[in-house]
Scaffold this motif. Sequence first.
Motif, PDB file in Angstrom:
ATOM      1  N   PHE A  15     -35.084  13.552   3.739  1.00  0.00           N
ATOM      2  CA  PHE A  15     -34.393  12.428   4.373  1.00  0.00           C
ATOM      3  C   PHE A  15     -33.024  12.389   3.710  1.00  0.00           C
ATOM      4  O   PHE A  15     -32.886  11.853   2.612  1.00  0.00           O
ATOM      5  CB  PHE A  15     -35.149  11.116   4.141  1.00  0.00           C
ATOM      6  N   LEU A  18     -32.730  13.033  -0.111  1.00  0.00           N
ATOM      7  CA  LEU A  18     -34.071  12.838  -0.710  1.00  0.00           C
ATOM      8  C   LEU A  18     -35.058  13.881  -0.175  1.00  0.00           C
ATOM      9  O   LEU A  18     -35.204  14.043   1.041  1.00  0.00           O
ATOM     10  CB  LEU A  18     -34.582  11.437  -0.369  1.00  0.00           C
ATOM     11  N   ALA A  20     -38.615  14.203   0.226  1.00  0.00           N
ATOM     12  CA  ALA A  20     -39.821  13.366   0.145  1.00  0.00           C
ATOM     13  C   ALA A  20     -41.071  14.223  -0.040  1.00  0.00           C
ATOM     14  O   ALA A  20     -42.039  13.799  -0.674  1.00  0.00           O
ATOM     15  CB  ALA A  20     -39.936  12.503   1.398  1.00  0.00           C
ATOM     16  N   PRO A  39     -48.735   8.316  -6.778  1.00  0.00           N
ATOM     17  CA  PRO A  39     -47.999   7.060  -6.936  1.00  0.00           C
ATOM     18  C   PRO A  39     -47.250   6.663  -5.665  1.00  0.00           C
ATOM     19  O   PRO A  39     -47.033   7.495  -4.775  1.00  0.00           O
ATOM     20  CB  PRO A  39     -46.993   7.360  -8.060  1.00  0.00           C
ATOM     21  N   ASN A  40     -46.815   5.408  -5.611  1.00  0.00           N
ATOM     22  CA  ASN A  40     -45.969   4.934  -4.511  1.00  0.00           C
ATOM     23  C   ASN A  40     -44.744   5.834  -4.390  1.00  0.00           C
ATOM     24  O   ASN A  40     -44.132   6.175  -5.407  1.00  0.00           O
ATOM     25  CB  ASN A  40     -45.486   3.495  -4.764  1.00  0.00           C
ATOM     26  N   GLY A  41     -44.419   6.206  -3.172  1.00  0.00           N
ATOM     27  CA  GLY A  41     -43.221   7.001  -2.940  1.00  0.00           C
ATOM     28  C   GLY A  41     -43.371   8.475  -3.267  1.00  0.00           C
ATOM     29  O   GLY A  41     -42.390   9.226  -3.257  1.00  0.00           O
ATOM     30  N   SER A  42     -44.598   8.934  -3.547  1.00  0.00           N
ATOM     31  CA  SER A  42     -44.779  10.343  -3.928  1.00  0.00           C
ATOM     32  C   SER A  42     -44.817  11.282  -2.721  1.00  0.00           C
ATOM     33  O   SER A  42     -44.888  12.499  -2.897  1.00  0.00           O
ATOM     34  CB  SER A  42     -46.049  10.510  -4.768  1.00  0.00           C
ATOM     35  N   GLY A  43     -44.800  10.713  -1.508  1.00  0.00           N
ATOM     36  CA  GLY A  43     -44.694  11.566  -0.317  1.00  0.00           C
ATOM     37  C   GLY A  43     -45.982  11.732   0.467  1.00  0.00           C
ATOM     38  O   GLY A  43     -46.057  12.565   1.377  1.00  0.00           O
ATOM     39  N   THR A  46     -45.551  10.779   4.174  1.00  0.00           N
ATOM     40  CA  THR A  46     -44.620  11.760   4.752  1.00  0.00           C
ATOM     41  C   THR A  46     -45.342  13.076   5.010  1.00  0.00           C
ATOM     42  O   THR A  46     -45.168  13.705   6.069  1.00  0.00           O
ATOM     43  CB  THR A  46     -43.426  11.976   3.796  1.00  0.00           C
ATOM     44  N   ARG A  49     -47.584  12.671   8.005  1.00  0.00           N
ATOM     45  CA  ARG A  49     -46.799  12.648   9.252  1.00  0.00           C
ATOM     46  C   ARG A  49     -46.289  14.043   9.591  1.00  0.00           C
ATOM     47  O   ARG A  49     -46.184  14.410  10.759  1.00  0.00           O
ATOM     48  CB  ARG A  49     -45.640  11.653   9.138  1.00  0.00           C
ATOM     49  N   HIS A 197     -54.806   4.139  -1.583  1.00  0.00           N
ATOM     50  CA  HIS A 197     -54.629   3.807  -3.003  1.00  0.00           C
ATOM     51  C   HIS A 197     -55.909   3.289  -3.639  1.00  0.00           C
ATOM     52  O   HIS A 197     -55.936   3.087  -4.853  1.00  0.00           O
ATOM     53  CB  HIS A 197     -53.537   2.736  -3.175  1.00  0.00           C
TER      54      HIS A 197
END
Length: 245
Positions: A15, A18, A20, A39-43, A46, A49, A197
Amino acid sequence: MSEVLLRGAGVTVRFGALVACDAVDIDVVAGEILGIIGPNGSGKSTLLRALSSVHPPTRGGVFWRGEEVTGWKVDKLARHGLVMASQNQMVFGGVTVREALAIAHSCRPKSKRVDEALAGERLVALVGLDAVLDALASDLPLGYLRRLGIGIALAAQPDLLLLDEPAAGLNDFETRELKALLLTLRDLGVTVGIVDHDMTLMVSMCDRVVVLDAGKKLVEGPPSVVVKDPRVIEAYLGTPMEEKP
Ligand SMILES: Nc1ncnc2c1ncn2[C@@H]1O[C@H](COP(=O)(O)OP(=O)(O)OP(=O)(O)O)[C@@H](O)[C@H]1O
């Protein structure tokens, strides 16, 4: 040796600046429940998707039963047996549960033999929607709404169901019911790939987990082994998970 249904090879999603997802190799094997944690934001979302063509990879390839399907339209992939349901997509307008399932059933691939366990009354019973068939989907409590989202995905008669955070916001009872449903699906021959999670759920239910950290694959293996890995404790868990007797 079990068949690899879905393979992501060097899956990279950018992105802007970034990255991802960074060159992730991942296999989903027929008959398993594969968990993707981190963790949060680790992809994780993404990656899901990218694998399901909702947001195709910037680089790398996606293969379905050995055939390259990178960038295929989502509906074409669904006709071939790969369906993704995300918690955010599970919202419907002014239709009843019965109508929503009927619409989804009418959209299933006509070329495929109907799997009766995933159709009609058996599907309704499987996902536990009997009591709310005539309720408006928009009036459903979250637990039922998630079940409807999964029911709609199942009405497409998938071989592989990808789920993005299906347990988010569910209470303990609803989470136990979700787990029972996913284990039943596996027994019926539906392969499952799940991002969530809820580590108690993931460790007790998944056959294998892949751990992502900062877009890269950190570790993969059986959950009981992975949660003891110092790299996973450092990057994600913080402290070791307590052993259940
Ligand atoms: N459409 C987008 N546009 C820009 N950045 C995005 C987009 N989608 C995700 N990102 C970024 O990509 C990174 C990975 O996000 P992603 O949602 O895949 O992580 P995740 O592991 O699923 O996180 P969480 O556990 O919090 O859901 C994050 O830094 C996020 O902000």
